[in-house]
Every structure is written in structure tokens, then in C-alpha cells.
Design a protein around this motif. Structure first.
Motif, mmCIF file in Angstrom:
data_model
loop_
_atom_site.group_PDB
_atom_site.id
_atom_site.type_symbol
_atom_site.label_atom_id
_atom_site.label_comp_id
_atom_site.label_asym_id
_atom_site.label_seq_id
_atom_site.Cartn_x
_atom_site.Cartn_y
_atom_site.Cartn_z
ATOM 1 N N GLN A 44 28.574 88.711 2.966
ATOM 2 C CA GLN A 44 29.413 88.923 4.246
ATOM 3 C C GLN A 44 30.733 88.491 4.230
ATOM 4 O O GLN A 44 31.658 88.916 4.704
ATOM 5 C CB GLN A 44 28.399 88.318 5.116
ATOM 6 C CG GLN A 44 28.939 88.666 6.443
ATOM 7 C CD GLN A 44 27.791 88.081 7.551
ATOM 8 O OE1 GLN A 44 27.011 87.534 7.151
ATOM 9 N NE2 GLN A 44 28.224 88.222 8.725
ATOM 10 N N ILE A 45 30.993 87.237 3.647
ATOM 11 C CA ILE A 45 32.143 86.483 3.658
ATOM 12 C C ILE A 45 33.349 87.267 2.972
ATOM 13 O O ILE A 45 34.449 87.676 3.125
ATOM 14 C CB ILE A 45 32.112 85.077 3.022
ATOM 15 C CG1 ILE A 45 31.521 84.170 3.648
ATOM 16 C CG2 ILE A 45 33.401 84.568 2.362
ATOM 17 C CD1 ILE A 45 31.035 82.920 3.126
ATOM 18 N N LYS A 46 32.796 88.053 1.532
ATOM 19 C CA LYS A 46 33.769 88.925 0.738
ATOM 20 C C LYS A 46 34.107 90.096 1.773
ATOM 21 O O LYS A 46 35.532 90.373 1.831
ATOM 22 C CB LYS A 46 32.969 89.393 -0.393
ATOM 23 C CG LYS A 46 33.841 90.607 -1.370
ATOM 24 C CD LYS A 46 34.705 89.857 -2.278
ATOM 25 C CE LYS A 46 35.334 90.732 -3.316
ATOM 26 N NZ LYS A 46 36.695 91.325 -2.800
ATOM 27 N N GLY A 47 33.201 90.646 2.407
ATOM 28 C CA GLY A 47 33.761 91.824 3.251
ATOM 29 C C GLY A 47 34.473 91.374 4.445
ATOM 30 O O GLY A 47 35.430 92.127 4.634
ATOM 31 N N TYR A 48 34.170 90.392 4.807
ATOM 32 C CA TYR A 48 35.143 89.658 6.248
ATOM 33 C C TYR A 48 36.340 89.518 5.537
ATOM 34 O O TYR A 48 37.513 89.992 6.272
ATOM 35 C CB TYR A 48 34.398 88.576 6.797
ATOM 36 C CG TYR A 48 35.112 88.025 7.809
ATOM 37 C CD1 TYR A 48 34.729 88.343 9.074
ATOM 38 C CD2 TYR A 48 36.130 87.366 7.760
ATOM 39 C CE1 TYR A 48 35.376 87.915 10.307
ATOM 40 C CE2 TYR A 48 36.992 86.926 8.927
ATOM 41 C CZ TYR A 48 36.504 87.045 10.074
ATOM 42 O OH TYR A 48 37.245 86.601 10.976
ATOM 43 N N ASN A 49 36.641 88.808 4.563
ATOM 44 C CA ASN A 49 37.877 88.515 3.957
ATOM 45 C C ASN A 49 38.828 89.702 3.444
ATOM 46 O O ASN A 49 39.947 89.526 3.524
ATOM 47 C CB ASN A 49 37.702 87.256 2.930
ATOM 48 C CG ASN A 49 37.373 85.886 3.371
ATOM 49 O OD1 ASN A 49 37.288 85.745 4.756
ATOM 50 N ND2 ASN A 49 36.917 85.009 2.320
#
Length: 127
Positions: A96-101
């Protein structure tokens, strides 16, 4: 059918094949890894934050190098990006963090220029 008609038909078939009109249909089976639902969710969350006028850079807390505080300050002051530590280290949260960033980086580069975050990082290291 005369010779000229046959040549026209062969020519049209060659053109259609070259354009992919007569190629094999695409493989409907999944080609490659499955889509990460959590990564897509992170991307959606980032779009919602951008629309709300808020951008964050999410990170799992790690030991910080001496220049890290300066980088966070530069990022916030010059690009309006707030740093957010996320304590959940599960694979789903990392996705989720990867997609957000990924979405936030694209927006920051759209607004401030390509590789702006890397340039700010280098500047923070020198200050």
C-alpha cells in the motif's frame, strides 16, 4: 478472379496482418504477477489526498541518517509534502505504501520537475 484481384487481396491480407488485424487473439490468461489489491488501494488513497490538497510521503520507520531531518523539512517547505511514518510492516502495508508513494512522486514531479525529490535529497546531504 483475375491476377490483379488476387494481388490486391494478398496485399490487403499482408497489410492487415502487419497491422495486427489478423494476429492471434490476445491471451486471456494472466501474463505475470497478480495485481496487488493493497498497492492499488494505496494509489487510490494518494489520489484522494491529492484531490483534498494534502500530500504525504509514507515510510516505515528506519534508523535515520543525520541529514534525514533536513530532507523532511525541505520536502515539506518546498513541495508541501508531509512525512508520515507507518508502524505496520506487513507485506500488505508495504504494498500500500509503495502504491501511495508512486502516485505522490508522480504528482510532485509533475508540479516541480523530474527528479526533484532526488535533488532535494542531495541538497539535504550537503547542508
Amino acid at each position: 478472379m483475375n491476377r490483379r484481384s488476387i494481388l490486391v487481396i494478398v496485399g490487403l491480407m499482408g497489410w492487415a496482418f502487419a497491422c495486427g488485424l489478423l494476429a492471434d487473439p490476445p491471451n486471456t490468461k494472466s501474463a505475470g504477477p497478480k495485481v496487488s489489491i493493497m498497492r492499488v488501494q494505496g494509489m487510490k488513497d494518494a489520489v484522494a489526498d491529492i484531490e483534498a490538497g494534502e500530500m504525504k510521503w509514507k515510510s516505515i520507520p528506519l534508523p535515520s541518517p543525520p541529514w534525514h531531518g533536513r530532507y523532511i523539512k525541505i520536502l515539506r517547505e518546498e513541495c508541501g509534502v508531509r512525512w508520515e511514518n507507518v508502524n505496520d510492516t506487513s507485506k500488505e502495508m508495504r504494498d500500500q505504501i509503495k502504491g501511495y508513494n508512486d502516485v505522490i512522486r508522480a504528482e510532485v514531479e509533475h508540479r516541480f520537475g523530474r527528479d526533484v525529490m532526488s535533488r532535494m535529497l542531495e541538497r539535504a546531504k550537503k547542508e
